[in-house]
Design a protein around this motif. Sequence first.
Motif, PDB file in Angstrom:
ATOM      1  N   GLU A  21       5.333 -12.759   2.609  1.00  0.00           N
ATOM      2  CA  GLU A  21       5.079 -11.410   3.092  1.00  0.00           C
ATOM      3  C   GLU A  21       3.870 -10.831   2.370  1.00  0.00           C
ATOM      4  O   GLU A  21       3.746 -10.929   1.155  1.00  0.00           O
ATOM      5  CB  GLU A  21       6.291 -10.502   2.866  1.00  0.00           C
ATOM      6  CG  GLU A  21       6.082  -9.112   3.416  1.00  0.00           C
ATOM      7  CD  GLU A  21       7.277  -8.190   3.204  1.00  0.00           C
ATOM      8  OE1 GLU A  21       7.102  -6.988   3.408  1.00  0.00           O
ATOM      9  OE2 GLU A  21       8.364  -8.670   2.821  1.00  0.00           O
ATOM     10  N   VAL A  22       2.964 -10.256   3.133  1.00  0.00           N
ATOM     11  CA  VAL A  22       1.768  -9.661   2.564  1.00  0.00           C
ATOM     12  C   VAL A  22       2.067  -8.201   2.227  1.00  0.00           C
ATOM     13  O   VAL A  22       2.547  -7.450   3.061  1.00  0.00           O
ATOM     14  CB  VAL A  22       0.578  -9.733   3.549  1.00  0.00           C
ATOM     15  CG1 VAL A  22      -0.684  -9.183   2.904  1.00  0.00           C
ATOM     16  CG2 VAL A  22       0.364 -11.151   4.015  1.00  0.00           C
ATOM     17  N   LYS A  23       1.801  -7.813   1.003  1.00  0.00           N
ATOM     18  CA  LYS A  23       2.070  -6.447   0.532  1.00  0.00           C
ATOM     19  C   LYS A  23       0.792  -5.608   0.558  1.00  0.00           C
ATOM     20  O   LYS A  23      -0.309  -6.129   0.492  1.00  0.00           O
ATOM     21  CB  LYS A  23       2.621  -6.476  -0.898  1.00  0.00           C
ATOM     22  CG  LYS A  23       3.920  -7.255  -1.053  1.00  0.00           C
ATOM     23  CD  LYS A  23       5.053  -6.534  -0.378  1.00  0.00           C
ATOM     24  CE  LYS A  23       6.365  -7.246  -0.676  1.00  0.00           C
ATOM     25  NZ  LYS A  23       7.480  -6.666   0.025  1.00  0.00           N
ATOM     26  N   GLY A  24       0.972  -4.303   0.638  1.00  0.00           N
ATOM     27  CA  GLY A  24      -0.142  -3.370   0.524  1.00  0.00           C
ATOM     28  C   GLY A  24      -0.946  -3.159   1.788  1.00  0.00           C
ATOM     29  O   GLY A  24      -2.034  -2.589   1.744  1.00  0.00           O
ATOM     30  N   ILE A  25      -0.421  -3.591   2.946  1.00  0.00           N
ATOM     31  CA  ILE A  25      -1.161  -3.406   4.200  1.00  0.00           C
ATOM     32  C   ILE A  25      -1.009  -1.964   4.671  1.00  0.00           C
ATOM     33  O   ILE A  25       0.092  -1.428   4.726  1.00  0.00           O
ATOM     34  CB  ILE A  25      -0.669  -4.387   5.288  1.00  0.00           C
ATOM     35  CG1 ILE A  25      -1.049  -5.813   4.897  1.00  0.00           C
ATOM     36  CG2 ILE A  25      -1.256  -4.025   6.655  1.00  0.00           C
ATOM     37  CD1 ILE A  25      -0.581  -6.877   5.865  1.00  0.00           C
ATOM     38  N   ALA A  26      -2.129  -1.365   5.020  1.00  0.00           N
ATOM     39  CA  ALA A  26      -2.119   0.003   5.529  1.00  0.00           C
ATOM     40  C   ALA A  26      -2.156   0.023   7.049  1.00  0.00           C
ATOM     41  O   ALA A  26      -1.570   0.893   7.680  1.00  0.00           O
ATOM     42  CB  ALA A  26      -3.316   0.777   4.965  1.00  0.00           C
ATOM     43  N   GLU A  27      -2.830  -0.966   7.629  1.00  0.00           N
ATOM     44  CA  GLU A  27      -3.047  -0.952   9.079  1.00  0.00           C
ATOM     45  C   GLU A  27      -3.501  -2.324   9.545  1.00  0.00           C
ATOM     46  O   GLU A  27      -4.214  -3.029   8.831  1.00  0.00           O
ATOM     47  CB  GLU A  27      -4.131   0.084   9.371  1.00  0.00           C
ATOM     48  CG  GLU A  27      -4.537   0.264  10.786  1.00  0.00           C
ATOM     49  CD  GLU A  27      -5.618   1.341  10.935  1.00  0.00           C
ATOM     50  OE1 GLU A  27      -6.622   1.073  11.605  1.00  0.00           O
ATOM     51  OE2 GLU A  27      -5.446   2.431  10.350  1.00  0.00           O
ATOM     52  N   ALA A  68      -5.233  -1.219  -1.230  1.00  0.00           N
ATOM     53  CA  ALA A  68      -5.995  -1.579  -2.428  1.00  0.00           C
ATOM     54  C   ALA A  68      -6.106  -3.099  -2.520  1.00  0.00           C
ATOM     55  O   ALA A  68      -5.352  -3.826  -1.874  1.00  0.00           O
ATOM     56  CB  ALA A  68      -5.305  -1.029  -3.674  1.00  0.00           C
ATOM     57  N   ILE A  69      -7.027  -3.564  -3.314  1.00  0.00           N
ATOM     58  CA  ILE A  69      -7.197  -5.005  -3.526  1.00  0.00           C
ATOM     59  C   ILE A  69      -5.980  -5.533  -4.266  1.00  0.00           C
ATOM     60  O   ILE A  69      -5.509  -4.931  -5.228  1.00  0.00           O
ATOM     61  CB  ILE A  69      -8.479  -5.279  -4.335  1.00  0.00           C
ATOM     62  CG1 ILE A  69      -9.710  -4.852  -3.513  1.00  0.00           C
ATOM     63  CG2 ILE A  69      -8.569  -6.744  -4.728  1.00  0.00           C
ATOM     64  CD1 ILE A  69     -11.016  -4.947  -4.263  1.00  0.00           C
ATOM     65  N   ASN A  70      -5.456  -6.671  -3.777  1.00  0.00           N
ATOM     66  CA  ASN A  70      -4.319  -7.304  -4.453  1.00  0.00           C
ATOM     67  C   ASN A  70      -4.424  -8.820  -4.346  1.00  0.00           C
ATOM     68  O   ASN A  70      -5.313  -9.351  -3.679  1.00  0.00           O
ATOM     69  CB  ASN A  70      -2.982  -6.774  -3.904  1.00  0.00           C
ATOM     70  CG  ASN A  70      -2.728  -7.182  -2.469  1.00  0.00           C
ATOM     71  OD1 ASN A  70      -3.064  -8.276  -2.052  1.00  0.00           O
ATOM     72  ND2 ASN A  70      -2.115  -6.306  -1.697  1.00  0.00           N
ATOM     73  N   ALA A 123     -11.354   7.386  -8.105  1.00  0.00           N
ATOM     74  CA  ALA A 123     -10.137   7.800  -8.813  1.00  0.00           C
ATOM     75  C   ALA A 123      -9.178   8.541  -7.882  1.00  0.00           C
ATOM     76  O   ALA A 123      -9.574   9.446  -7.165  1.00  0.00           O
ATOM     77  CB  ALA A 123     -10.499   8.687 -10.000  1.00  0.00           C
ATOM     78  N   GLY A 124      -7.917   8.100  -7.897  1.00  0.00           N
ATOM     79  CA  GLY A 124      -6.868   8.765  -7.142  1.00  0.00           C
ATOM     80  C   GLY A 124      -6.859   8.483  -5.656  1.00  0.00           C
ATOM     81  O   GLY A 124      -6.112   9.118  -4.920  1.00  0.00           O
ATOM     82  N   GLU A 125      -7.677   7.534  -5.196  1.00  0.00           N
ATOM     83  CA  GLU A 125      -7.729   7.241  -3.768  1.00  0.00           C
ATOM     84  C   GLU A 125      -7.593   5.748  -3.501  1.00  0.00           C
ATOM     85  O   GLU A 125      -7.774   4.928  -4.388  1.00  0.00           O
ATOM     86  CB  GLU A 125      -9.037   7.770  -3.171  1.00  0.00           C
ATOM     87  CG  GLU A 125      -9.123   9.286  -3.223  1.00  0.00           C
ATOM     88  CD  GLU A 125     -10.272   9.831  -2.393  1.00  0.00           C
ATOM     89  OE1 GLU A 125     -10.839   9.098  -1.558  1.00  0.00           O
ATOM     90  OE2 GLU A 125     -10.595  11.011  -2.595  1.00  0.00           O
ATOM     91  N   LYS A 126      -7.298   5.405  -2.255  1.00  0.00           N
ATOM     92  CA  LYS A 126      -7.174   4.011  -1.818  1.00  0.00           C
ATOM     93  C   LYS A 126      -8.562   3.380  -1.715  1.00  0.00           C
ATOM     94  O   LYS A 126      -9.546   4.076  -1.445  1.00  0.00           O
ATOM     95  CB  LYS A 126      -6.501   3.959  -0.446  1.00  0.00           C
ATOM     96  CG  LYS A 126      -5.131   4.577  -0.405  1.00  0.00           C
ATOM     97  CD  LYS A 126      -4.631   4.586   1.031  1.00  0.00           C
ATOM     98  CE  LYS A 126      -3.330   5.348   1.136  1.00  0.00           C
ATOM     99  NZ  LYS A 126      -2.850   5.427   2.516  1.00  0.00           N
ATOM    100  N   THR A 127      -8.613   2.059  -1.889  1.00  0.00           N
ATOM    101  CA  THR A 127      -9.904   1.375  -1.719  1.00  0.00           C
ATOM    102  C   THR A 127     -10.206   1.111  -0.245  1.00  0.00           C
ATOM    103  O   THR A 127     -11.344   0.935   0.121  1.00  0.00           O
ATOM    104  CB  THR A 127      -9.940   0.020  -2.456  1.00  0.00           C
ATOM    105  OG1 THR A 127      -8.936  -0.834  -1.919  1.00  0.00           O
ATOM    106  CG2 THR A 127      -9.802   0.182  -3.947  1.00  0.00           C
TER     107      THR A 127
END
Length: 173
Positions: A21-27, A68-70, A123-127
């Motif tokens: 399973e791939v984690k951290g997907i936004a869209e 974010a990068i993972n 800072a404080g935001e998604k990549t």
Amino acid sequence: MSTHVPAAINAAKVYIDGSNEVKGIAEVTLPELKFMIAEIEGFDIAGKIEEPIIGSTDVMDLVIKFSAINGDISNINDQQAHTFHIRAAQQHIDSATGSAILKGLKVDIKGKVKEFKGGTVKAGEKTETEIVISCLAYKVSLDGKEIINIDKLGFKSSINGIDQAKRFQSLLS
């Protein structure tokens, strides 16, 4: 007679090569299905026309955006073909009763990463890191019914269960 009106995606997951399973997907942006065309003009045609070529699709891309990068990104950014399995619960509305109905959406895509966009570090935001996969195969099913099945290397182009490529393959032997 009731119909089911598509409403929204309730939840989704993406797996790579069957189990991870791939984690951290936004869209996820699914490929655009666009057929190759031949431009035709001549004495008996008033201008030009574009004729879609039976069974032949243009380049298709899958776009996956990450928060974010993972580590999952590095596992697929290796220039090797991977199969991406997208599973979603899709909510529909029964037009007769107004009740919510859930249907399973399955998308399977085989392809290679062709672009990696690192995103913006702030800072404080998604990549908003993004990868673009060049698709070799693309299959979509809704509630067990196959809607699209394209396999470029296997020379298959099936839409709603009708293999368009088979329409001319018998003429080649």
